[in-house]
Design a protein around this motif. Structure first.
Motif, PDB file in Angstrom:
ATOM      1  N   PRO A  38       0.830  -1.215   0.000  1.00  0.00           N
ATOM      2  CA  PRO A  38       0.000   0.000   0.000  1.00  0.00           C
ATOM      3  C   PRO A  38       0.858   1.256   0.000  1.00  0.00           C
ATOM      4  CG  PRO A  38       0.147  -0.913   2.209  1.00  0.00           C
ATOM      5  CD  PRO A  38       0.849  -1.886   1.308  1.00  0.00           C
ATOM      6  N   ASP A  39       0.193   2.394  -0.174  1.00  0.00           N
ATOM      7  CA  ASP A  39       0.904   3.662  -0.058  1.00  0.00           C
ATOM      8  C   ASP A  39       1.394   3.848   1.371  1.00  0.00           C
ATOM      9  OD1 ASP A  39       0.382   4.277  -2.710  1.00  0.00           O
ATOM     10  OD2 ASP A  39      -1.520   5.264  -2.229  1.00  0.00           O
ATOM     11  N   VAL A  40       2.499   4.552   1.517  1.00  0.00           N
ATOM     12  CA  VAL A  40       3.041   4.827   2.847  1.00  0.00           C
ATOM     13  C   VAL A  40       3.177   6.331   3.031  1.00  0.00           C
ATOM     14  CG1 VAL A  40       4.258   2.612   2.940  1.00  0.00           C
ATOM     15  CG2 VAL A  40       5.447   4.652   2.086  1.00  0.00           C
ATOM     16  N   ARG A  41       3.172   6.756   4.268  1.00  0.00           N
ATOM     17  CA  ARG A  41       3.241   8.174   4.582  1.00  0.00           C
ATOM     18  C   ARG A  41       4.685   8.612   4.827  1.00  0.00           C
ATOM     19  NH1 ARG A  41      -1.270   7.000   8.324  1.00  0.00           N
ATOM     20  NH2 ARG A  41      -3.228   7.731   7.398  1.00  0.00           N
ATOM     21  N   HIS A  42       4.899   9.912   4.715  1.00  0.00           N
ATOM     22  CA  HIS A  42       6.177  10.514   5.096  1.00  0.00           C
ATOM     23  C   HIS A  42       6.173  10.697   6.612  1.00  0.00           C
ATOM     24  CE1 HIS A  42       9.761  12.984   4.997  1.00  0.00           C
ATOM     25  NE2 HIS A  42       9.123  13.919   5.676  1.00  0.00           N
ATOM     26  N   THR A 230       6.456  -3.774   1.945  1.00  0.00           N
ATOM     27  CA  THR A 230       5.943  -2.539   2.537  1.00  0.00           C
ATOM     28  C   THR A 230       6.915  -1.980   3.559  1.00  0.00           C
ATOM     29  OG1 THR A 230       3.674  -3.344   2.245  1.00  0.00           O
ATOM     30  CG2 THR A 230       3.995  -1.504   3.748  1.00  0.00           C
ATOM     31  N   LYS A 233       9.672  -0.408   1.751  1.00  0.00           N
ATOM     32  CA  LYS A 233       9.186   0.840   1.150  1.00  0.00           C
ATOM     33  C   LYS A 233       9.175   1.969   2.179  1.00  0.00           C
ATOM     34  CE  LYS A 233       5.270   2.582  -1.588  1.00  0.00           C
ATOM     35  NZ  LYS A 233       3.938   2.210  -2.163  1.00  0.00           N
ATOM     36  N   GLU A 237      11.426   5.355   1.871  1.00  0.00           N
ATOM     37  CA  GLU A 237      10.802   6.677   1.833  1.00  0.00           C
ATOM     38  C   GLU A 237      11.179   7.536   3.039  1.00  0.00           C
ATOM     39  OE1 GLU A 237       8.926   7.914  -0.599  1.00  0.00           O
ATOM     40  OE2 GLU A 237       9.118   6.087  -1.794  1.00  0.00           O
ATOM     41  N   VAL A 283       1.570   3.538   7.628  1.00  0.00           N
ATOM     42  CA  VAL A 283       0.709   2.882   6.639  1.00  0.00           C
ATOM     43  C   VAL A 283      -0.740   3.297   6.874  1.00  0.00           C
ATOM     44  CG1 VAL A 283      -0.045   0.677   5.691  1.00  0.00           C
ATOM     45  CG2 VAL A 283       2.295   0.921   6.535  1.00  0.00           C
ATOM     46  N   GLU A 286      -6.848   0.696   6.215  1.00  0.00           N
ATOM     47  CA  GLU A 286      -7.689   0.249   5.097  1.00  0.00           C
ATOM     48  C   GLU A 286      -9.018   0.980   5.120  1.00  0.00           C
ATOM     49  OE1 GLU A 286      -6.914  -4.255   3.953  1.00  0.00           O
ATOM     50  OE2 GLU A 286      -7.342  -4.060   6.072  1.00  0.00           O
TER      51      GLU A 286
END
Length: 287
Positions: A38-42, A230, A233, A237, A283, A286
């Motif tokens: 999934p997308d991950v945050r900074h 993930t 990732k 990032e 993360v 959902e």
């Protein structure tokens, strides 16, 4: 309907069916239902502070349960120290203590589940910690745990090799003599520098692989591959934040070994709960 006693062939068929079904469930659990990371945050330093604060809050709210959960941790640490103080194994004392932390993410799996259930508003006790043992996630957790165990064994082999090419291969004559050689001789300093450098590589690998993966396996049926990707990732990032977290964990675990590993009773659960909240920050939940 009256139930009759089956013949041996029917027993074997039932057993084979049960094993096949279990193997199928295990394979599905390893693969998971999530097909891509999934997308991950900074992340920021503030996220680390919040995660630690929430970790302490979880610990203080569930203290008796958490201490009971990890009571075996300092016991194992003391046992390792006693074994290592046999003169032939004395050089492996520090590698054992340092490598012991490589398995921390596996031990903390129950803590992640406790934090997850408390976050969801449920009753989180020691039963919640051990409930993951019967959940579908236990298979990928065990597989990923075996990967960490492999890294632990590789680290111990590397540490032994470093000792043999610097101060070894003969065992030290005494504890004081060994400490003196480590602190005052060129081979001792070479062993220290090499050991710390190689140990940092192993610790970094475990951090990148497990920071997000174990909490993600608890939170959603992601499968081992997606969970590890993930975690990688997130590290890619947020390299500075992840490195800072790794340094905090390393310092805390060193402090936790004092005295006689008893500090781990506090350090380990706080870090375990905090790791769950760091996962939540990294993360998105959902939909």
């Amino acid at each position: 309907m009256t139930r009759t006693i089956g013949n041996p062939l029917s027993w074997m068929a039932d057993a084979a069916f049960g094993v096949g079904r279990t193997a199928g469930e295990a394979t599905e659990a390893l693969r998971g239902t999530v097909t891509a990371p999934p997308d991950v945050r900074h992340l920021t330093i503030q996220d680390l502070r919040v995660a630690l604060r929430k970790g302490v809050d979880d610990f203080t709210s569930l203290r008796s349960d958490v201490i009971f959960l990890i009571a075996i941790y300092p016991i194992i640490g003391i046992a390792l120290a006693l074994v290592a103080f046999h003169m032939a194994r004395l050089p492996m004392l520090f590698p054992l203590a340092a490598g012991f932390t490589l398995l921390g993410p596996v031990v903390a799996t129950g803590l992640y589940e406790m934090s997850r259930q408390r976050e969801a508003g449920g009753q989180a006790g020691w039963g919640a910690a051990f409930s993951v043992m019967t959940a579908p996630v236990i298979v990928p957790v065990l597989v990923l745990g075996l990967v960490l165990m492999g890294l632990f064994i590789a680290w111990m082999f590397a540490a032994s090799l470093i000792y043999n090419v610097t101060l070894g291969p003969q065992p030290p004559a005494s504890v004081s003599g060994f400490i003196g050689e480590v602190l005052t001789t060129a081979p001792g300093w070479a062993m220290t520098v090499l050991g710390m450098g190689v140990g940092a590589v192993f610790a970094g690998a475990v951090l990148v692989l497990s920071l997000i993966s174990f909490p993600m396996l608890i939170d959603r049926r992601a499968g081992v591959t997606v969970a590890v990707l993930t975690s990688v990732k997130v590290a890619r990032e947020n390299p500075r934040i992840v490195a800072t977290w790794g340094l905090l964990v390393a310092v805390a675990m060193v402090l936790g070994t004092l005295p006689a590993f008893l500090g781990l009773v506090i350090i380990l659960p706080v870090l375990g709960h905090a790791t769950w909240h760091l996962y939540r920050a990294a993360v998105p939940a959902e939909a």
